[in-house]
Design a protein around this motif. Structure first.
Motif, PDB file in Angstrom:
ATOM      1  N   VAL A  55      25.289  27.777 136.094  1.00 43.09           N
ATOM      2  CA  VAL A  55      26.584  27.247 135.678  1.00 43.09           C
ATOM      3  C   VAL A  55      27.548  27.260 136.867  1.00 43.09           C
ATOM      4  CG1 VAL A  55      28.526  27.510 134.099  1.00 43.09           C
ATOM      5  CG2 VAL A  55      26.203  27.995 133.307  1.00 43.09           C
ATOM      6  N   ASP A  56      27.492  28.333 137.654  1.00 45.35           N
ATOM      7  CA  ASP A  56      28.295  28.379 138.876  1.00 45.35           C
ATOM      8  C   ASP A  56      27.893  27.255 139.832  1.00 45.35           C
ATOM      9  OD1 ASP A  56      29.705  30.752 138.151  1.00 45.35           O
ATOM     10  OD2 ASP A  56      27.948  31.928 138.702  1.00 45.35           O
TER      11      ASP A  56
ATOM     12  N   ARG B 254      22.706  31.581 132.712  1.00 48.62           N
ATOM     13  CA  ARG B 254      23.899  32.110 132.038  1.00 48.62           C
ATOM     14  C   ARG B 254      23.478  32.370 130.592  1.00 48.62           C
ATOM     15  NH1 ARG B 254      29.389  30.909 132.910  1.00 48.62           N
ATOM     16  NH2 ARG B 254      28.848  30.957 135.143  1.00 48.62           N
TER      17      ARG B 254
ATOM     18  N   LYS C 293      19.833  40.621 131.124  1.00 47.56           N
ATOM     19  CA  LYS C 293      19.468  39.260 130.733  1.00 47.56           C
ATOM     20  C   LYS C 293      18.132  39.221 130.014  1.00 47.56           C
ATOM     21  CE  LYS C 293      22.348  36.752 133.978  1.00 47.56           C
ATOM     22  NZ  LYS C 293      22.462  35.613 134.911  1.00 47.56           N
TER      23      LYS C 293
ATOM     24  N   ASP D 182      24.982  31.993 139.127  1.00 49.87           N
ATOM     25  CA  ASP D 182      24.007  31.370 138.233  1.00 49.87           C
ATOM     26  C   ASP D 182      24.118  29.853 138.267  1.00 49.87           C
ATOM     27  OD1 ASP D 182      26.128  30.627 136.395  1.00 49.87           O
ATOM     28  OD2 ASP D 182      26.090  32.673 135.647  1.00 49.87           O
TER      29      ASP D 182
ATOM     30  N   SER E 107      30.628  34.796 135.847  1.00 52.42           N
ATOM     31  CA  SER E 107      29.284  35.176 136.279  1.00 52.42           C
ATOM     32  C   SER E 107      28.867  36.493 135.639  1.00 52.42           C
ATOM     33  CB  SER E 107      29.236  35.307 137.803  1.00 52.42           C
ATOM     34  OG  SER E 107      29.542  34.095 138.438  1.00 52.42           O
ATOM     35  N   GLN E 108      27.567  36.645 135.425  1.00 51.96           N
ATOM     36  CA  GLN E 108      27.035  37.841 134.770  1.00 51.96           C
ATOM     37  C   GLN E 108      26.320  38.733 135.774  1.00 51.96           C
ATOM     38  OE1 GLN E 108      24.740  35.570 131.958  1.00 51.96           O
ATOM     39  NE2 GLN E 108      26.312  35.755 130.366  1.00 51.96           N
TER      40      GLN E 108
ATOM     41  N   ALA F  67      30.416  39.158 131.174  1.00 50.43           N
ATOM     42  CA  ALA F  67      30.739  38.707 132.521  1.00 50.43           C
ATOM     43  C   ALA F  67      30.986  39.908 133.421  1.00 50.43           C
ATOM     44  CB  ALA F  67      31.969  37.803 132.494  1.00 50.43           C
TER      45      ALA F  67
ATOM     46  N   HIS G 143      19.182  33.556 137.294  1.00 52.33           N
ATOM     47  CA  HIS G 143      20.193  32.524 137.510  1.00 52.33           C
ATOM     48  C   HIS G 143      20.597  31.812 136.221  1.00 52.33           C
ATOM     49  CE1 HIS G 143      20.204  33.135 141.724  1.00 52.33           C
ATOM     50  NE2 HIS G 143      19.019  32.608 141.957  1.00 52.33           N
TER      51      HIS G 143
END
Length: 209
Positions: free
Chosen positions: A62-63, A112, A133, A60, A55-56, A118, A110
């Motif tokens: 992808v999570d 990625r 981002k 998000d 996670s960044q 990360a 949200h």
């Protein structure tokens, strides 16, 4: 004299009242084992707090995909999520997902995004996440290949008026931001909608590059 409760006491909440008076005692009776979940069960999650090692700074999409795969493997069928709608494109970012600026567009926090390291902090700093981002997305957007620009233009054309509102909202909310759209169509949208809406009180107009 104290006696144990009867062995057939049903599951639930009970009050033990002394025969000779005095305060009641609350008794909780729970099953020895967790019962099997019903078919069609699911989980509830606040996506922004659904972290992984990749996670960044915030949970998000992808999570979310990873969570959905885990729920499916475990036999679940549903995920109840916090709202995913877009906040205002400003600093400070709105902490609550329930105060979105749009019911059409989604929250870019949200995503990625390539190029953002990360980070799994103990406290979510939305302003820091937004700055990182947005910078990475802006770098990507300003270096589109010709075929990618054409693809973006075609996508923007299909969105119609719902997309045309976005540039003027960005300009009104963050009028002094030096980073302006470089795609001519998006710049034209902002100009057209700014003319309709009129200047924001005290806003400084920034020329397109």
């Amino acid at each position: 004299m104290r006696l144990p409760p009867p062995p057939d006491l049903p599951i639930g909440y009970h009050e033990l009242r002394p025969l000779n008076g005095g305060p009641a005692t609350r008794l909780f009776v729970a099953p020895e084992r967790c019962p099997a979940p019903p078919s069609g069960w699911g989980v509830a999650a606040q996506l922004y707090a659904t972290f992984s090692r990749a996670s960044q700074g915030i949970g998000d999409l992808v999570d979310l995909a990873d969570l959905a795969e885990w729920v499916e493997r475990a036999g679940g069928r549903a995920i109840l999520l916090s709202p995913l709608h877009a906040p205002n494109p400003t600093t400070a970012q709105e902490d609550s997902p329930y105060y979105a600026s749009s019911r059409v567009w989604r929250n870019p926090l949200h995503l990625r995004v390539d190029g953002v390291p990360a980070s799994r902090p103990s406290v979510i700093d939305r302003d820091e996440v937004w700055a990182a981002k947005r910078a990475a997305l802006w770098q990507r957007f300003t270096h589109l290949a010709p075929e990618e620009t054409a693809e973006w233009e075609a996508w923007a054309q299909r969105q119609g008026a719902s997309l045309e509102v976005v540039p003027v909202v960005c300009r009104i909310r963050a009028p002094t931001d030096p980073r302006e759209p470089t795609v001519p169509r998006l710049a034209a949208m902002a100009d057209r909608w700014s003319a309709r809406a009129g200047p924001a009180p005290g806003a400084e107009r920034v020329a397109h590059r």
